[in-house]
Scaffold this motif. Structure first.
Motif, mmCIF file in Angstrom:
data_model
loop_
_atom_site.group_PDB
_atom_site.id
_atom_site.type_symbol
_atom_site.label_atom_id
_atom_site.label_comp_id
_atom_site.label_asym_id
_atom_site.label_seq_id
_atom_site.Cartn_x
_atom_site.Cartn_y
_atom_site.Cartn_z
ATOM 1 N N VAL A 193 0.815 -1.215 0.000
ATOM 2 C CA VAL A 193 0.000 0.000 0.000
ATOM 3 C C VAL A 193 0.850 1.266 0.000
ATOM 4 O O VAL A 193 0.582 2.211 -0.760
ATOM 5 N N ALA A 194 1.883 1.320 0.826
ATOM 6 C CA ALA A 194 2.696 2.541 0.937
ATOM 7 C C ALA A 194 3.346 2.917 -0.393
ATOM 8 O O ALA A 194 3.284 4.093 -0.800
ATOM 9 N N PRO A 195 3.984 1.983 -1.120
ATOM 10 C CA PRO A 195 4.543 2.360 -2.435
ATOM 11 C C PRO A 195 3.473 2.825 -3.418
ATOM 12 O O PRO A 195 3.730 3.712 -4.233
ATOM 13 N N ALA A 196 2.290 2.222 -3.325
ATOM 14 C CA ALA A 196 1.210 2.639 -4.227
ATOM 15 C C ALA A 196 0.813 4.085 -3.965
ATOM 16 O O ALA A 196 0.691 4.901 -4.890
ATOM 17 N N VAL A 197 0.622 4.427 -2.702
ATOM 18 C CA VAL A 197 0.242 5.806 -2.345
ATOM 19 C C VAL A 197 1.343 6.781 -2.740
ATOM 20 O O VAL A 197 1.074 7.852 -3.319
ATOM 21 N N ALA A 198 2.581 6.428 -2.462
ATOM 22 C CA ALA A 198 3.702 7.322 -2.777
ATOM 23 C C ALA A 198 3.807 7.560 -4.277
ATOM 24 O O ALA A 198 4.012 8.699 -4.723
ATOM 25 N N GLY A 199 3.674 6.507 -5.068
ATOM 26 C CA GLY A 199 3.767 6.663 -6.517
ATOM 27 C C GLY A 199 2.671 7.539 -7.077
ATOM 28 O O GLY A 199 2.906 8.373 -7.959
#
Length: 580
Positions: free
Chosen positions: A327-333
Protein backbone atom coordinates in the motif's frame (compact mmCIF):
# COMPACT_ATOMS: atom_id res chain seq x y z
CA UNK A 1 10.99 3.25 -68.60
CA UNK A 2 11.72 6.88 -69.42
CA UNK A 3 12.24 9.52 -66.78
CA UNK A 4 8.90 11.13 -67.68
CA UNK A 5 7.11 7.79 -67.33
CA UNK A 6 8.67 7.14 -63.91
CA UNK A 7 7.68 10.61 -62.79
CA UNK A 8 4.08 10.14 -63.98
CA UNK A 9 3.82 6.74 -62.34
CA UNK A 10 5.18 8.19 -59.12
CA UNK A 11 2.59 10.97 -59.21
CA UNK A 12 -0.19 8.45 -59.85
CA UNK A 13 0.98 6.26 -56.99
CA UNK A 14 1.06 9.30 -54.71
CA UNK A 15 -2.56 10.14 -55.58
CA UNK A 16 -3.67 6.57 -54.80
CA UNK A 17 -1.71 6.58 -51.50
CA UNK A 18 0.63 3.79 -52.58
CA UNK A 19 3.47 5.40 -50.67
CA UNK A 20 6.24 2.86 -51.19
CA UNK A 21 5.59 2.70 -54.93
CA UNK A 22 5.44 6.49 -55.14
CA UNK A 23 8.73 6.69 -53.25
CA UNK A 24 10.42 4.14 -55.55
CA UNK A 25 9.17 5.66 -58.82
CA UNK A 26 9.90 9.26 -57.90
CA UNK A 27 13.32 8.28 -56.53
CA UNK A 28 14.12 6.56 -59.83
CA UNK A 29 12.95 9.58 -61.80
CA UNK A 30 15.01 11.89 -59.56
CA UNK A 31 18.13 9.77 -60.10
CA UNK A 32 17.75 10.18 -63.87
CA UNK A 33 16.99 13.92 -63.76
CA UNK A 34 16.47 16.18 -60.73
CA UNK A 35 12.78 16.51 -59.90
CA UNK A 36 11.00 19.86 -59.98
CA UNK A 37 10.20 21.17 -56.52
CA UNK A 38 6.51 20.14 -56.66
CA UNK A 39 7.53 16.52 -57.26
CA UNK A 40 10.32 16.82 -54.73
CA UNK A 41 7.68 17.73 -52.16
CA UNK A 42 5.66 14.66 -53.14
CA UNK A 43 8.75 12.49 -52.81
CA UNK A 44 9.52 13.86 -49.34
CA UNK A 45 5.96 13.16 -48.13
CA UNK A 46 5.91 9.68 -49.69
CA UNK A 47 9.25 8.90 -48.06
CA UNK A 48 7.92 9.88 -44.64
CA UNK A 49 4.67 7.94 -44.99
CA UNK A 50 6.55 4.86 -46.25
CA UNK A 51 8.79 4.96 -43.18
CA UNK A 52 11.95 6.45 -44.70
CA UNK A 53 12.29 9.25 -42.15
CA UNK A 54 15.94 10.15 -42.75
CA UNK A 55 15.44 10.27 -46.50
CA UNK A 56 12.33 12.42 -46.04
CA UNK A 57 14.24 14.93 -43.89
CA UNK A 58 17.06 15.10 -46.44
CA UNK A 59 14.55 15.68 -49.25
CA UNK A 60 12.80 18.44 -47.31
CA UNK A 61 16.15 20.17 -46.72
CA UNK A 62 16.95 19.89 -50.41
CA UNK A 63 13.51 21.23 -51.29
CA UNK A 64 14.07 24.20 -48.99
CA UNK A 65 17.32 25.07 -50.76
CA UNK A 66 15.81 24.64 -54.23
CA UNK A 67 12.86 26.86 -53.37
CA UNK A 68 15.20 29.59 -52.16
CA UNK A 69 17.17 29.35 -55.40
CA UNK A 70 13.92 29.71 -57.31
CA UNK A 71 13.15 32.89 -55.37
CA UNK A 72 10.14 31.40 -53.55
CA UNK A 73 10.80 32.18 -49.88
CA UNK A 74 7.23 31.59 -48.69
CA UNK A 75 7.18 28.10 -50.17
CA UNK A 76 10.57 27.50 -48.54
CA UNK A 77 9.10 28.50 -45.16
CA UNK A 78 6.31 25.97 -45.58
CA UNK A 79 8.89 23.33 -46.49
CA UNK A 80 10.85 24.17 -43.33
CA UNK A 81 7.70 23.84 -41.26
CA UNK A 82 6.97 20.30 -42.46
CA UNK A 83 10.64 19.41 -42.08
CA UNK A 84 10.36 20.46 -38.44
CA UNK A 85 7.28 18.24 -38.05
CA UNK A 86 9.21 15.25 -39.42
CA UNK A 87 12.10 15.98 -37.06
CA UNK A 88 9.76 16.29 -34.08
CA UNK A 89 8.32 12.89 -34.99
CA UNK A 90 11.89 11.51 -34.83
CA UNK A 91 12.44 13.16 -31.45
CA UNK A 92 14.99 15.64 -32.83
CA UNK A 93 13.54 18.68 -31.12
CA UNK A 94 16.64 20.86 -31.26
CA UNK A 95 16.99 20.48 -35.03
CA UNK A 96 13.28 21.13 -35.44
CA UNK A 97 13.55 24.33 -33.41
CA UNK A 98 16.50 25.42 -35.54
CA UNK A 99 14.55 25.03 -38.76
CA UNK A 100 11.58 26.91 -37.35
CA UNK A 101 13.88 29.75 -36.29
CA UNK A 102 15.42 29.83 -39.77
CA UNK A 103 11.97 29.98 -41.36
CA UNK A 104 10.95 32.75 -38.98
CA UNK A 105 13.91 34.89 -40.02
CA UNK A 106 13.11 34.24 -43.66
CA UNK A 107 9.65 35.72 -43.19
CA UNK A 108 11.20 38.87 -41.70
CA UNK A 109 12.61 39.55 -45.18
CA UNK A 110 9.85 38.04 -47.33
CA UNK A 111 6.86 39.53 -45.48
CA UNK A 112 4.45 38.05 -42.97
CA UNK A 113 1.13 38.65 -44.71
CA UNK A 114 0.91 35.03 -45.81
CA UNK A 115 -0.43 31.64 -44.75
CA UNK A 116 3.09 30.53 -43.84
CA UNK A 117 3.13 32.96 -40.92
CA UNK A 118 0.16 31.02 -39.54
CA UNK A 119 2.04 27.72 -39.80
CA UNK A 120 4.94 29.12 -37.81
CA UNK A 121 2.50 30.56 -35.28
CA UNK A 122 0.96 27.09 -34.88
CA UNK A 123 4.43 25.62 -34.37
CA UNK A 124 5.22 28.20 -31.67
CA UNK A 125 1.85 27.47 -30.06
CA UNK A 126 2.75 23.80 -29.88
CA UNK A 127 6.01 24.71 -28.16
CA UNK A 128 4.02 26.89 -25.74
CA UNK A 129 1.79 23.95 -24.83
CA UNK A 130 4.89 21.84 -24.18
CA UNK A 131 6.16 24.68 -21.98
CA UNK A 132 3.09 24.39 -19.78
CA UNK A 133 1.00 27.40 -20.87
CA UNK A 134 -2.06 26.04 -22.73
CA UNK A 135 -4.03 29.27 -22.20
CA UNK A 136 -1.59 31.35 -24.26
CA UNK A 137 -1.25 28.52 -26.78
CA UNK A 138 -5.03 28.39 -27.29
CA UNK A 139 -5.05 32.06 -28.32
CA UNK A 140 -2.10 31.53 -30.65
CA UNK A 141 -3.87 28.63 -32.35
CA UNK A 142 -6.98 30.79 -32.72
CA UNK A 143 -4.89 33.43 -34.48
CA UNK A 144 -3.46 30.72 -36.77
CA UNK A 145 -7.02 29.73 -37.71
CA UNK A 146 -7.77 33.36 -38.58
CA UNK A 147 -4.67 33.50 -40.80
CA UNK A 148 -5.74 30.30 -42.53
CA UNK A 149 -9.20 31.65 -43.24
CA UNK A 150 -7.81 34.92 -44.54
CA UNK A 151 -5.55 33.11 -46.98
CA UNK A 152 -7.98 30.27 -47.77
CA UNK A 153 -5.58 27.59 -46.49
CA UNK A 154 -7.61 24.55 -45.37
CA UNK A 155 -4.67 22.69 -43.84
CA UNK A 156 -3.79 25.64 -41.65
CA UNK A 157 -7.40 26.07 -40.48
CA UNK A 158 -7.60 22.37 -39.57
CA UNK A 159 -4.21 22.49 -37.84
CA UNK A 160 -5.19 25.56 -35.81
CA UNK A 161 -8.56 24.14 -34.76
CA UNK A 162 -6.94 20.88 -33.71
CA UNK A 163 -4.32 22.69 -31.64
CA UNK A 164 -6.78 25.07 -30.00
CA UNK A 165 -9.19 22.23 -29.18
CA UNK A 166 -6.46 20.21 -27.50
CA UNK A 167 -5.21 23.25 -25.56
CA UNK A 168 -8.72 24.02 -24.29
CA UNK A 169 -9.07 20.45 -23.09
CA UNK A 170 -5.81 20.85 -21.17
CA UNK A 171 -7.41 23.88 -19.53
CA UNK A 172 -10.40 21.78 -18.47
CA UNK A 173 -12.73 23.39 -21.03
CA UNK A 174 -13.71 20.00 -22.40
CA UNK A 175 -17.01 20.69 -24.26
CA UNK A 176 -15.54 23.70 -26.08
CA UNK A 177 -12.36 21.82 -26.96
CA UNK A 178 -14.16 18.70 -28.14
CA UNK A 179 -16.37 20.76 -30.45
CA UNK A 180 -13.27 22.15 -32.21
CA UNK A 181 -11.71 18.69 -32.50
CA UNK A 182 -14.92 17.32 -34.02
CA UNK A 183 -14.83 20.13 -36.56
CA UNK A 184 -11.24 19.28 -37.47
CA UNK A 185 -12.17 15.61 -37.82
CA UNK A 186 -15.03 16.39 -40.19
CA UNK A 187 -12.56 18.08 -42.54
CA UNK A 188 -10.11 15.18 -42.24
CA UNK A 189 -12.64 12.41 -42.86
CA UNK A 190 -13.91 14.34 -45.87
CA UNK A 191 -10.42 14.25 -47.39
CA UNK A 192 -9.95 18.02 -47.22
CA UNK A 193 -6.53 17.86 -45.52
CA UNK A 194 -3.18 16.56 -46.77
CA UNK A 195 -2.10 13.02 -45.82
CA UNK A 196 0.53 14.03 -43.27
CA UNK A 197 -1.80 16.42 -41.46
CA UNK A 198 -4.61 13.85 -41.62
CA UNK A 199 -2.58 11.32 -39.64
CA UNK A 200 -1.57 13.96 -37.09
CA UNK A 201 -5.17 15.05 -36.56
CA UNK A 202 -6.47 11.49 -36.18
CA UNK A 203 -3.94 10.64 -33.49
CA UNK A 204 -4.31 13.96 -31.65
CA UNK A 205 -8.09 13.77 -31.55
CA UNK A 206 -8.24 10.14 -30.41
CA UNK A 207 -5.63 10.86 -27.76
CA UNK A 208 -7.82 13.72 -26.55
CA UNK A 209 -10.84 11.41 -26.43
CA UNK A 210 -8.89 9.00 -24.26
CA UNK A 211 -7.64 11.82 -22.04
CA UNK A 212 -11.22 12.96 -21.44
CA UNK A 213 -12.58 9.39 -21.06
CA UNK A 214 -14.91 10.02 -24.00
CA UNK A 215 -15.36 6.34 -24.82
CA UNK A 216 -17.92 6.76 -27.59
CA UNK A 217 -15.93 9.33 -29.54
CA UNK A 218 -12.75 7.30 -29.11
CA UNK A 219 -14.47 4.25 -30.61
CA UNK A 220 -15.90 6.20 -33.52
CA UNK A 221 -12.70 7.99 -34.46
CA UNK A 222 -10.54 4.89 -33.89
CA UNK A 223 -12.73 3.00 -36.37
CA UNK A 224 -12.27 5.85 -38.85
CA UNK A 225 -8.50 5.85 -38.31
CA UNK A 226 -8.40 2.09 -38.83
CA UNK A 227 -10.19 2.47 -42.17
CA UNK A 228 -7.78 5.22 -43.19
CA UNK A 229 -4.74 3.10 -42.31
CA UNK A 230 -6.16 -0.02 -43.96
CA UNK A 231 -6.63 1.91 -47.21
CA UNK A 232 -2.86 2.57 -47.25
CA UNK A 233 -1.04 -0.77 -46.89
CA UNK A 234 2.37 0.92 -47.19
CA UNK A 235 1.69 3.41 -44.39
CA UNK A 236 4.26 3.20 -41.60
CA UNK A 237 3.75 6.22 -39.29
CA UNK A 238 0.37 6.39 -37.51
CA UNK A 239 -0.26 2.67 -37.98
CA UNK A 240 1.38 1.79 -34.66
CA UNK A 241 -0.54 4.59 -32.93
CA UNK A 242 -3.70 3.24 -34.54
CA UNK A 243 -2.99 -0.17 -33.05
CA UNK A 244 -2.53 1.34 -29.58
CA UNK A 245 -5.87 3.15 -29.87
CA UNK A 246 -7.50 -0.07 -31.06
CA UNK A 247 -6.10 -1.93 -28.04
CA UNK A 248 -7.64 0.63 -25.73
CA UNK A 249 -11.04 0.36 -27.44
CA UNK A 250 -10.95 -3.45 -27.30
CA UNK A 251 -10.03 -3.32 -23.61
CA UNK A 252 -12.93 -0.99 -22.86
CA UNK A 253 -15.31 -3.28 -24.74
CA UNK A 254 -14.18 -6.30 -22.75
CA UNK A 255 -12.42 -8.09 -25.63
CA UNK A 256 -9.29 -8.64 -23.56
CA UNK A 257 -7.87 -11.58 -25.47
CA UNK A 258 -8.07 -9.70 -28.78
CA UNK A 259 -6.71 -6.58 -27.09
CA UNK A 260 -3.71 -8.47 -25.74
CA UNK A 261 -2.90 -9.90 -29.16
CA UNK A 262 -3.17 -6.47 -30.75
CA UNK A 263 -1.01 -4.96 -27.98
CA UNK A 264 1.70 -7.51 -28.74
CA UNK A 265 1.66 -6.59 -32.42
CA UNK A 266 1.78 -2.88 -31.57
CA UNK A 267 4.78 -3.38 -29.27
CA UNK A 268 6.65 -5.23 -32.01
CA UNK A 269 5.84 -2.59 -34.63
CA UNK A 270 6.80 0.32 -32.39
CA UNK A 271 10.06 -1.22 -31.17
CA UNK A 272 11.73 -1.09 -34.59
CA UNK A 273 13.14 1.43 -35.10
CA UNK A 274 13.54 2.20 -31.38
CA UNK A 275 12.53 5.52 -29.90
CA UNK A 276 9.06 5.80 -31.46
CA UNK A 277 6.88 8.06 -29.28
CA UNK A 278 3.92 5.65 -29.10
CA UNK A 279 5.99 2.69 -27.87
CA UNK A 280 5.48 3.61 -24.22
CA UNK A 281 1.70 3.68 -24.65
CA UNK A 282 1.78 0.26 -26.33
CA UNK A 283 3.72 -1.28 -23.45
CA UNK A 284 1.43 0.40 -20.92
CA UNK A 285 -1.69 -1.02 -22.57
CA UNK A 286 -0.06 -4.44 -22.57
CA UNK A 287 0.82 -4.08 -18.88
CA UNK A 288 -2.74 -3.09 -17.98
CA UNK A 289 -4.17 -6.17 -19.66
CA UNK A 290 -1.71 -8.45 -17.88
CA UNK A 291 -2.54 -6.78 -14.57
CA UNK A 292 -6.27 -7.18 -15.05
CA UNK A 293 -5.78 -10.85 -15.89
CA UNK A 294 -3.58 -11.45 -12.85
CA UNK A 295 -0.36 -12.02 -14.83
CA UNK A 296 1.85 -10.17 -12.38
CA UNK A 297 5.31 -10.92 -13.76
CA UNK A 298 4.29 -10.01 -17.31
CA UNK A 299 2.66 -6.80 -16.06
CA UNK A 300 5.80 -5.83 -14.15
CA UNK A 301 7.92 -6.30 -17.25
CA UNK A 302 5.59 -4.31 -19.50
CA UNK A 303 5.32 -1.42 -17.02
CA UNK A 304 9.12 -1.35 -16.88
CA UNK A 305 9.34 -1.16 -20.67
CA UNK A 306 6.75 1.63 -20.70
CA UNK A 307 8.88 3.57 -18.24
CA UNK A 308 12.04 2.97 -20.27
CA UNK A 309 10.15 4.29 -23.32
CA UNK A 310 9.50 7.58 -21.53
CA UNK A 311 5.94 7.02 -20.28
CA UNK A 312 5.12 7.31 -16.59
CA UNK A 313 3.59 3.88 -15.73
CA UNK A 314 1.13 5.37 -13.24
CA UNK A 315 -1.56 4.74 -12.15
CA UNK A 316 -1.28 1.16 -13.41
CA UNK A 317 1.91 0.34 -11.53
CA UNK A 318 0.44 1.64 -8.28
CA UNK A 319 -2.63 -0.53 -8.76
CA UNK A 320 -0.36 -3.52 -9.32
CA UNK A 321 1.46 -2.72 -6.08
CA UNK A 322 -1.85 -2.39 -4.30
CA UNK A 323 -2.89 -5.83 -5.52
CA UNK A 324 0.35 -7.14 -4.03
CA UNK A 325 -0.54 -5.62 -0.68
CA UNK A 326 2.15 -2.95 -0.98
CA UNK A 327 0.00 0.00 0.00
CA UNK A 328 2.70 2.54 0.94
CA UNK A 329 4.54 2.36 -2.43
CA UNK A 330 1.21 2.64 -4.23
CA UNK A 331 0.24 5.81 -2.35
CA UNK A 332 3.70 7.32 -2.78
CA UNK A 333 3.77 6.66 -6.52
CA UNK A 334 0.34 8.17 -7.07
CA UNK A 335 1.07 11.26 -4.98
CA UNK A 336 4.30 11.82 -6.88
CA UNK A 337 2.49 11.50 -10.23
CA UNK A 338 -0.25 13.90 -9.15
CA UNK A 339 2.32 16.45 -8.02
CA UNK A 340 3.72 16.34 -11.56
CA UNK A 341 0.29 16.60 -13.20
CA UNK A 342 -1.20 20.08 -12.77
CA UNK A 343 -3.63 19.84 -15.71
CA UNK A 344 -7.10 19.02 -14.32
CA UNK A 345 -8.07 16.79 -17.23
CA UNK A 346 -5.00 14.58 -16.76
CA UNK A 347 -5.68 13.90 -13.07
CA UNK A 348 -8.86 11.73 -12.94
CA UNK A 349 -7.23 8.31 -13.48
CA UNK A 350 -4.61 9.13 -10.85
CA UNK A 351 -7.24 10.43 -8.41
CA UNK A 352 -9.41 7.34 -8.93
CA UNK A 353 -6.51 5.08 -8.03
CA UNK A 354 -5.48 7.31 -5.12
CA UNK A 355 -8.94 7.00 -3.55
CA UNK A 356 -8.50 3.23 -3.54
CA UNK A 357 -4.97 3.37 -2.17
CA UNK A 358 -5.87 5.80 0.61
CA UNK A 359 -8.86 3.70 1.65
CA UNK A 360 -6.60 0.65 1.77
CA UNK A 361 -4.24 2.68 3.98
CA UNK A 362 -7.09 3.70 6.27
CA UNK A 363 -6.78 7.40 5.33
CA UNK A 364 -10.51 7.93 4.81
CA UNK A 365 -10.52 11.73 5.09
CA UNK A 366 -7.75 12.05 2.50
CA UNK A 367 -9.62 9.64 0.23
CA UNK A 368 -12.73 11.81 0.58
CA UNK A 369 -10.71 14.88 -0.45
CA UNK A 370 -9.39 13.08 -3.55
CA UNK A 371 -12.94 11.97 -4.41
CA UNK A 372 -14.15 15.56 -4.04
CA UNK A 373 -11.50 16.83 -6.44
CA UNK A 374 -12.49 14.13 -8.92
CA UNK A 375 -16.14 15.17 -8.61
CA UNK A 376 -15.24 18.78 -9.36
CA UNK A 377 -13.39 17.78 -12.53
CA UNK A 378 -16.23 15.50 -13.63
CA UNK A 379 -18.84 18.22 -13.09
CA UNK A 380 -16.84 20.59 -15.26
CA UNK A 381 -16.11 18.10 -18.07
CA UNK A 382 -19.65 16.66 -18.33
CA UNK A 383 -18.42 13.33 -19.76
CA UNK A 384 -20.42 10.18 -18.81
CA UNK A 385 -17.44 7.99 -17.91
CA UNK A 386 -15.87 10.68 -15.74
CA UNK A 387 -19.19 11.08 -13.95
CA UNK A 388 -19.33 7.31 -13.41
CA UNK A 389 -15.76 7.28 -12.06
CA UNK A 390 -16.58 10.10 -9.68
CA UNK A 391 -19.75 8.37 -8.49
CA UNK A 392 -17.80 5.20 -7.82
CA UNK A 393 -15.14 6.98 -5.76
CA UNK A 394 -17.84 8.77 -3.79
CA UNK A 395 -19.69 5.51 -3.14
CA UNK A 396 -16.49 3.84 -1.93
CA UNK A 397 -15.86 6.57 0.65
CA UNK A 398 -19.48 6.60 1.82
CA UNK A 399 -19.52 2.85 2.25
CA UNK A 400 -16.40 2.95 4.44
CA UNK A 401 -17.98 5.69 6.54
CA UNK A 402 -21.04 3.50 7.11
CA UNK A 403 -23.49 5.54 5.03
CA UNK A 404 -24.81 2.61 2.99
CA UNK A 405 -27.89 4.45 1.70
CA UNK A 406 -25.91 7.29 0.17
CA UNK A 407 -23.31 4.79 -1.06
CA UNK A 408 -26.00 2.80 -2.85
CA UNK A 409 -27.29 5.89 -4.65
CA UNK A 410 -23.81 6.79 -5.90
CA UNK A 411 -22.96 3.19 -6.79
CA UNK A 412 -26.10 2.79 -8.90
CA UNK A 413 -25.29 6.05 -10.66
CA UNK A 414 -21.81 4.70 -11.37
CA UNK A 415 -23.16 1.43 -12.79
CA UNK A 416 -25.63 3.30 -15.01
CA UNK A 417 -22.84 5.46 -16.44
CA UNK A 418 -20.56 2.53 -17.26
CA UNK A 419 -23.45 0.48 -18.62
CA UNK A 420 -24.52 3.35 -20.86
CA UNK A 421 -21.16 3.45 -22.66
CA UNK A 422 -20.85 -0.36 -22.71
CA UNK A 423 -17.75 -0.89 -20.59
CA UNK A 424 -18.55 -4.29 -19.05
CA UNK A 425 -15.59 -4.59 -16.69
CA UNK A 426 -16.18 -1.24 -15.03
CA UNK A 427 -19.95 -1.86 -14.93
CA UNK A 428 -19.41 -5.23 -13.22
CA UNK A 429 -17.17 -3.68 -10.60
CA UNK A 430 -19.76 -0.99 -9.95
CA UNK A 431 -22.28 -3.77 -9.31
CA UNK A 432 -19.99 -5.10 -6.60
CA UNK A 433 -20.34 -1.81 -4.76
CA UNK A 434 -24.11 -1.90 -5.26
CA UNK A 435 -24.12 -5.40 -3.77
CA UNK A 436 -22.04 -4.34 -0.77
CA UNK A 437 -24.35 -1.40 -0.08
CA UNK A 438 -27.44 -3.62 -0.36
CA UNK A 439 -25.89 -6.10 2.04
CA UNK A 440 -25.14 -3.38 4.57
CA UNK A 441 -28.75 -2.28 4.30
CA UNK A 442 -29.88 -5.82 5.16
CA UNK A 443 -31.12 -6.82 1.69
CA UNK A 444 -29.20 -10.08 1.24
CA UNK A 445 -31.20 -11.18 -1.82
CA UNK A 446 -30.45 -8.00 -3.76
CA UNK A 447 -26.80 -8.22 -2.70
CA UNK A 448 -26.52 -11.78 -4.00
CA UNK A 449 -28.07 -10.84 -7.36
CA UNK A 450 -25.63 -7.97 -7.86
CA UNK A 451 -22.56 -9.96 -6.82
CA UNK A 452 -23.53 -12.98 -8.91
CA UNK A 453 -23.92 -10.72 -11.96
CA UNK A 454 -20.45 -9.31 -11.34
CA UNK A 455 -18.98 -12.80 -11.05
CA UNK A 456 -20.41 -13.82 -14.42
CA UNK A 457 -18.78 -10.83 -16.09
CA UNK A 458 -15.43 -11.37 -14.37
CA UNK A 459 -15.42 -15.01 -15.46
CA UNK A 460 -16.19 -14.07 -19.06
CA UNK A 461 -13.36 -11.53 -19.09
CA UNK A 462 -10.88 -13.80 -17.28
CA UNK A 463 -10.52 -11.10 -14.63
CA UNK A 464 -8.81 -13.44 -12.17
CA UNK A 465 -7.81 -10.93 -9.49
CA UNK A 466 -11.33 -9.54 -9.30
CA UNK A 467 -12.80 -13.03 -8.96
CA UNK A 468 -10.30 -13.82 -6.21
CA UNK A 469 -11.10 -10.66 -4.27
CA UNK A 470 -14.83 -11.16 -4.65
CA UNK A 471 -14.62 -14.76 -3.44
CA UNK A 472 -12.66 -13.67 -0.37
CA UNK A 473 -15.10 -10.86 0.25
CA UNK A 474 -18.25 -12.96 0.04
CA UNK A 475 -16.76 -15.91 1.94
CA UNK A 476 -15.96 -13.64 4.88
CA UNK A 477 -12.22 -13.44 4.28
CA UNK A 478 -10.41 -10.20 4.99
CA UNK A 479 -13.06 -8.87 7.34
CA UNK A 480 -11.03 -5.85 8.23
CA UNK A 481 -10.42 -4.69 4.68
CA UNK A 482 -11.93 -1.58 3.22
CA UNK A 483 -13.66 -1.05 -0.15
CA UNK A 484 -11.58 0.81 -2.63
CA UNK A 485 -11.30 1.45 -6.33
CA UNK A 486 -9.02 -0.88 -8.20
CA UNK A 487 -8.58 1.13 -11.39
CA UNK A 488 -8.23 -0.06 -14.95
CA UNK A 489 -5.34 2.36 -15.57
CA UNK A 490 -6.71 4.76 -18.17
CA UNK A 491 -10.06 5.09 -16.59
CA UNK A 492 -12.31 4.01 -13.79
CA UNK A 493 -11.91 1.16 -11.43
CA UNK A 494 -13.70 -0.31 -8.51
CA UNK A 495 -12.94 -1.83 -5.22
CA UNK A 496 -13.49 -5.23 -3.74
CA UNK A 497 -11.67 -4.90 -0.47
CA UNK A 498 -14.42 -5.09 2.16
CA UNK A 499 -16.12 -8.14 3.58
CA UNK A 500 -18.90 -8.11 6.14
CA UNK A 501 -20.11 -11.75 6.00
CA UNK A 502 -23.30 -13.14 4.33
CA UNK A 503 -23.79 -14.86 1.02
CA UNK A 504 -21.20 -16.74 -1.04
CA UNK A 505 -20.77 -16.68 -4.79
CA UNK A 506 -17.90 -19.19 -4.85
CA UNK A 507 -18.38 -22.45 -6.69
CA UNK A 508 -19.92 -25.29 -4.69
CA UNK A 509 -17.54 -28.07 -3.79
CA UNK A 510 -14.46 -26.00 -4.55
CA UNK A 511 -11.08 -27.41 -3.61
CA UNK A 512 -9.30 -26.09 -0.47
CA UNK A 513 -7.89 -22.67 -1.29
CA UNK A 514 -10.21 -22.15 -4.28
CA UNK A 515 -12.33 -19.69 -2.33
CA UNK A 516 -9.35 -17.34 -2.22
CA UNK A 517 -8.24 -18.13 -5.76
CA UNK A 518 -5.27 -20.35 -4.96
CA UNK A 519 -4.28 -23.12 -7.33
CA UNK A 520 -3.48 -26.55 -5.83
CA UNK A 521 0.25 -25.86 -6.26
CA UNK A 522 -0.06 -22.43 -4.60
CA UNK A 523 -1.89 -24.08 -1.70
CA UNK A 524 1.01 -26.51 -1.28
CA UNK A 525 3.46 -23.62 -1.23
CA UNK A 526 1.32 -21.68 1.26
CA UNK A 527 1.24 -24.64 3.65
CA UNK A 528 5.02 -24.88 3.56
CA UNK A 529 5.37 -21.12 4.05
CA UNK A 530 3.07 -21.44 7.08
CA UNK A 531 5.37 -24.19 8.36
CA UNK A 532 8.23 -21.70 8.37
CA UNK A 533 10.05 -23.12 5.36
CA UNK A 534 12.30 -20.91 3.21
CA UNK A 535 11.89 -20.63 -0.57
CA UNK A 536 14.96 -22.83 -1.10
CA UNK A 537 13.59 -25.49 1.23
CA UNK A 538 10.19 -25.37 -0.47
CA UNK A 539 11.87 -25.72 -3.87
CA UNK A 540 13.74 -28.82 -2.71
CA UNK A 541 10.59 -30.40 -1.25
CA UNK A 542 8.40 -29.79 -4.30
CA UNK A 543 11.21 -30.31 -6.86
CA UNK A 544 10.86 -26.79 -8.26
CA UNK A 545 13.33 -24.05 -9.03
CA UNK A 546 13.88 -21.22 -6.53
CA UNK A 547 12.57 -18.77 -9.13
CA UNK A 548 9.32 -20.72 -9.59
CA UNK A 549 8.74 -20.85 -5.83
CA UNK A 550 9.37 -17.10 -5.58
CA UNK A 551 6.78 -16.51 -8.29
CA UNK A 552 4.25 -18.73 -6.48
CA UNK A 553 4.86 -16.84 -3.22
CA UNK A 554 4.38 -13.50 -5.01
CA UNK A 555 1.10 -14.71 -6.55
CA UNK A 556 -0.08 -16.00 -3.16
CA UNK A 557 0.61 -12.61 -1.54
CA UNK A 558 -1.31 -10.84 -4.32
CA UNK A 559 -4.30 -13.18 -4.10
CA UNK A 560 -4.50 -13.06 -0.31
CA UNK A 561 -3.94 -9.30 -0.21
CA UNK A 562 -0.96 -9.62 2.14
CA UNK A 563 2.61 -8.38 1.99
CA UNK A 564 4.59 -10.73 4.24
CA UNK A 565 5.10 -14.41 5.02
CA UNK A 566 3.81 -13.81 8.54
CA UNK A 567 0.56 -12.34 7.23
CA UNK A 568 0.17 -15.21 4.75
CA UNK A 569 0.71 -17.70 7.59
CA UNK A 570 -1.91 -15.98 9.73
CA UNK A 571 -4.35 -16.02 6.80
CA UNK A 572 -3.75 -19.75 6.26
CA UNK A 573 -4.53 -20.60 9.89
CA UNK A 574 -7.52 -18.27 10.10
CA UNK A 575 -9.11 -19.95 7.06
CA UNK A 576 -8.25 -23.53 7.98
CA UNK A 577 -6.03 -23.95 4.95
CA UNK A 578 -3.30 -25.53 7.05
CA UNK A 579 -5.55 -27.80 9.11
CA UNK A 580 -7.03 -29.25 5.95
Amino acid sequence: MTTAEARERGRAAFETRAWERAYAQLTAADAAAPLPTTDLERLAVAAFLAGHDDESAALQERGYRELLREGRPHAAVRCAFWLAIVLINQGEFARAAGWLARADRLLDDAGRDCAESGYLLAARARQTVAGGDPAVAAEMFAEAVAVGRRHDDTDLVVLGRMGRGRALIDLGKVPEGVALLDEAMVAVTAGEAGPLLTGIVYCTVIDACRATFDVRRAREWTAALSRWCDAQPDLVPFRGECQVHRVHVLRDQGAWRDALAEAGRACVRLSDPPGQPAAGAAYYEQAELHRLRGEVAAAEDAYRLAGLSGLDPQPGLALLRLGQGRVAPAVAGLRRALDETPSPIERPALLTALVEALLAAGSVDEAAAAAAELAEIADSARVPVLAAMSAYATASVRLVRGDAGAALTAARRSWAGFHEVDTPYEAARARVLVGLACRDLGDADAARLELDAAVRTFRRLSAGPDLDRLRRLTDGGGAGARPGTVGSGSGPGLGLGAARGAGSVSEAGAAPGAAVGLTPRELEVLRLVAAGRSNRSIAATLVLSDKTVARHVSNIFAKLGVSSRAAATAFAYEHDLVAR
